[in-house]
Design an enzyme around this catalytic site. Sequence first.
Site: not given
Length: 275
Positions: A51, A62, A177
Site C-alpha cells: 500500500e 491517520d 480492508y
Amino acid sequence: MGASRIDKRFEKTRAENRPAFVSFIMAGDPDPETADAILAGLPEAGADVIELGMPFSDPMADGVAIQLAGQRALAAGMSLEKTLRMVARFREKDDETPIVLMGYYNPIYIYGVENFIAEAVKSGVDGLIVVDLPAEEDDELCIPAIKAGLNFVRLTTPTTDANRLPTVLNNASGFVYYVSMTGITGAEISNRAAVGAAVKAIKSVTDLPVAVGFGIKSVEDAALIGKDADGVVVGSALVSAIEKSLENGRASLGTPQAVHNLVRTLAQGARSARS
C-alpha cells in the site's frame, strides 16, 4: 476484468496456507530518492502487497506517525503526479508485486479523475483505497476505476453492521480492508478475538480476501491476526521505523534497511500464523 495482480497474489498465499503480508509506506517519505529505495526492497523483505500512501495535508483517519510521514513527504516536494511516477519506476524492475494507492479523494479530484485513472493504469497501479469516499459515491471514482481495470478496495470497521455491509461490499474488488478498531491508525488493538469474529462475519458474505489493519505492531500481533485474516496490514510501525532512522530530520544510510528489517520480522510473524 481478468485476474489482477492482487487476485493472483492472494491465490498464491492461500495456496501456501498463510496470510499475505501487506506493507504500507508513504510515497516520498522521507524524501523521494530514499522512498524509492524503500519501495524497491519491500518485496524481497517479505511484502506480498504494497500500500503506497498518497500524501495529503489533511489526513483525517491517520494517526500521528502517518500524519508526520505525509508531512515529511510533502515538505520534500512529493505530489500525486510524482507518486504515480514512483510506481512506474518500481514497475521497471517488478511486474508482479501488487501496489494499491491509499489516501483521500481531494488530491485525486484536483488532479482530475479521468486523468488520474489513466495515469494510474499506465504507471502500473493495481488498486485504490480512498478513505473518505463512501459507497454511495461510487459513480465519482469507483465505477470509472473498475472499468479501467483497477481494483477498488473497500474499508469496513467495527461499526459496519450487517445491514450496512452489503452496501459497503457492493463494487468492491481485490480485497476487503477491515479496520480493526474505531479511531485512527497507530492505536492498540484491544480485542483480538473480536477481530477474528469480524473477519469471519465478513467472509460469510463475500468471496473476497479480508485483510486486517490498524494497530498491528509486533510479531505476536501479526501471528494472531493472521490466524483468521487473509492479509495482515502494517503501516504505522513501518513509518515510525523511518522516523527513528532519521538523522537531523534527514534520511540516513540505514533508513531503507530499518524498514526492510522490520518488514522481514513482521512478515515472518504473519507466515507463522497457521503453522
